[in-house]
Scaffold this motif. Structure first.
Motif, PDB file in Angstrom:
ATOM      1  N   GLU A  38      46.464  83.030  16.543  1.00  0.00           N
ATOM      2  CA  GLU A  38      45.523  82.746  15.692  1.00  0.00           C
ATOM      3  C   GLU A  38      44.826  83.597  15.086  1.00  0.00           C
ATOM      4  O   GLU A  38      44.764  84.437  15.544  1.00  0.00           O
ATOM      5  CB  GLU A  38      44.472  81.567  16.339  1.00  0.00           C
ATOM      6  CG  GLU A  38      44.839  80.367  17.068  1.00  0.00           C
ATOM      7  CD  GLU A  38      43.869  79.476  17.701  1.00  0.00           C
ATOM      8  OE1 GLU A  38      42.677  79.974  17.428  1.00  0.00           O
ATOM      9  OE2 GLU A  38      44.140  78.693  18.192  1.00  0.00           O
ATOM     10  N   LYS A  39      44.752  83.379  13.633  1.00  0.00           N
ATOM     11  CA  LYS A  39      44.086  84.555  12.858  1.00  0.00           C
ATOM     12  C   LYS A  39      43.672  83.591  11.625  1.00  0.00           C
ATOM     13  O   LYS A  39      44.059  82.830  11.063  1.00  0.00           O
ATOM     14  CB  LYS A  39      45.159  85.456  12.317  1.00  0.00           C
ATOM     15  CG  LYS A  39      44.600  86.669  11.656  1.00  0.00           C
ATOM     16  CD  LYS A  39      45.757  87.707  11.200  1.00  0.00           C
ATOM     17  CE  LYS A  39      45.217  88.676  10.376  1.00  0.00           C
ATOM     18  NZ  LYS A  39      46.135  89.849  10.193  1.00  0.00           N
ATOM     19  N   TRP A  40      42.423  84.275  11.214  1.00  0.00           N
ATOM     20  CA  TRP A  40      41.529  83.795   9.840  1.00  0.00           C
ATOM     21  C   TRP A  40      42.316  84.647   8.895  1.00  0.00           C
ATOM     22  O   TRP A  40      42.383  85.708   9.116  1.00  0.00           O
ATOM     23  CB  TRP A  40      40.231  84.089   9.830  1.00  0.00           C
ATOM     24  CG  TRP A  40      39.557  83.030  10.890  1.00  0.00           C
ATOM     25  CD1 TRP A  40      39.129  83.318  11.994  1.00  0.00           C
ATOM     26  CD2 TRP A  40      39.215  81.723  10.779  1.00  0.00           C
ATOM     27  NE1 TRP A  40      38.480  82.192  12.753  1.00  0.00           N
ATOM     28  CE2 TRP A  40      38.618  81.215  11.695  1.00  0.00           C
ATOM     29  CE3 TRP A  40      39.624  80.831   9.468  1.00  0.00           C
ATOM     30  CZ2 TRP A  40      38.206  79.718  11.922  1.00  0.00           C
ATOM     31  CZ3 TRP A  40      38.892  79.350   9.667  1.00  0.00           C
ATOM     32  CH2 TRP A  40      38.401  79.151  10.582  1.00  0.00           C
TER      33      TRP A  40
ATOM     34  N   ARG B 109      42.074  85.106   4.470  1.00  0.00           N
ATOM     35  CA  ARG B 109      41.592  84.914   3.271  1.00  0.00           C
ATOM     36  C   ARG B 109      42.782  84.395   2.191  1.00  0.00           C
ATOM     37  O   ARG B 109      43.209  85.329   2.054  1.00  0.00           O
ATOM     38  CB  ARG B 109      40.480  86.049   2.716  1.00  0.00           C
ATOM     39  CG  ARG B 109      39.293  86.244   3.641  1.00  0.00           C
ATOM     40  CD  ARG B 109      38.589  87.222   2.935  1.00  0.00           C
ATOM     41  NE  ARG B 109      37.506  87.672   3.742  1.00  0.00           N
ATOM     42  CZ  ARG B 109      36.172  87.109   3.777  1.00  0.00           C
ATOM     43  NH1 ARG B 109      36.103  86.122   3.079  1.00  0.00           N
ATOM     44  NH2 ARG B 109      35.387  87.543   4.580  1.00  0.00           N
TER      45      ARG B 109
ATOM     46  N   GLU C 217      46.227  76.825   1.025  1.00  0.00           N
ATOM     47  CA  GLU C 217      46.956  76.732   2.229  1.00  0.00           C
ATOM     48  C   GLU C 217      48.197  77.640   1.966  1.00  0.00           C
ATOM     49  O   GLU C 217      48.891  78.213   2.758  1.00  0.00           O
ATOM     50  CB  GLU C 217      47.294  75.377   2.637  1.00  0.00           C
ATOM     51  CG  GLU C 217      46.109  74.676   3.378  1.00  0.00           C
ATOM     52  CD  GLU C 217      46.605  73.302   3.827  1.00  0.00           C
ATOM     53  OE1 GLU C 217      47.879  72.873   3.780  1.00  0.00           O
ATOM     54  OE2 GLU C 217      45.692  72.760   4.174  1.00  0.00           O
TER      55      GLU C 217
ATOM     56  N   ALA D 183      47.771  81.114   1.896  1.00  0.00           N
ATOM     57  CA  ALA D 183      47.524  81.653   3.144  1.00  0.00           C
ATOM     58  C   ALA D 183      49.074  81.626   4.043  1.00  0.00           C
ATOM     59  O   ALA D 183      49.120  82.802   4.593  1.00  0.00           O
ATOM     60  CB  ALA D 183      46.659  80.652   4.214  1.00  0.00           C
TER      61      ALA D 183
END
Length: 130
Positions: A14-16, A18, A22, A25
């Motif tokens: 999992e990673k955020w 910026r 969608e 991303a």
């Protein structure tokens, strides 16, 4: 024997990221995967599977016999062949001081007695923990 295997491993990270939406991303993540040695957070293995798809008989090279007669000193190459180990392994053993050697000029030689002593000292039977 030699076996050809196929390994399938499922991992999750999992990673955020910026991004504007969608699709942006997803594109950024795909671009990071395309880079060799890219870093993408901490991976956790969820499943793995190993399948053997082929096998073949290989030739086993047995070490040459270390006879009692012959030269008193062996070159590292000849000593490695007599032990059945790679030259680099024997070279490392001499550098660490695990096996005695005689130096003549810039070359290292090993006495037959040193090889036999090394074998006697490092031969073990049964299971030894640690």
């Amino acid at each position: 024997m030699r076996y050809k295997v196929v390994v399938t491993r499922v991992q999750v990270a999992e990673k955020w990221v910026r991004a504007t939406d969608e699709e942006d991303a997803a594109r950024k993540v795909q671009e990071e995967f395309a880079k060799p040695y890219s870093y993408f957070g901490n991976w956790e293995t969820k499943a793995s599977e190993v399948e053997i798809i082929e096998s073949e008989q290989t030739t086993v090279i047995h070490p040459s016999k270390l006879s009692e007669s012959g030269p008193m000193l062996l070159s590292l190459k000849d000593a490695a062949a007599a032990l059945g180990v790679p030259y680099s392994a024997l070279y490392d053993l001499t550098n660490r001081g695990d096996i005695e050697y005689t130096k003549l000029g810039s070359r290292k030689y090993i006495q037959r007695e040193s090889l036999m002593q090394f074998l006697a000292t490092n031969t073990h039977t049964g299971y030894h923990a640690g």
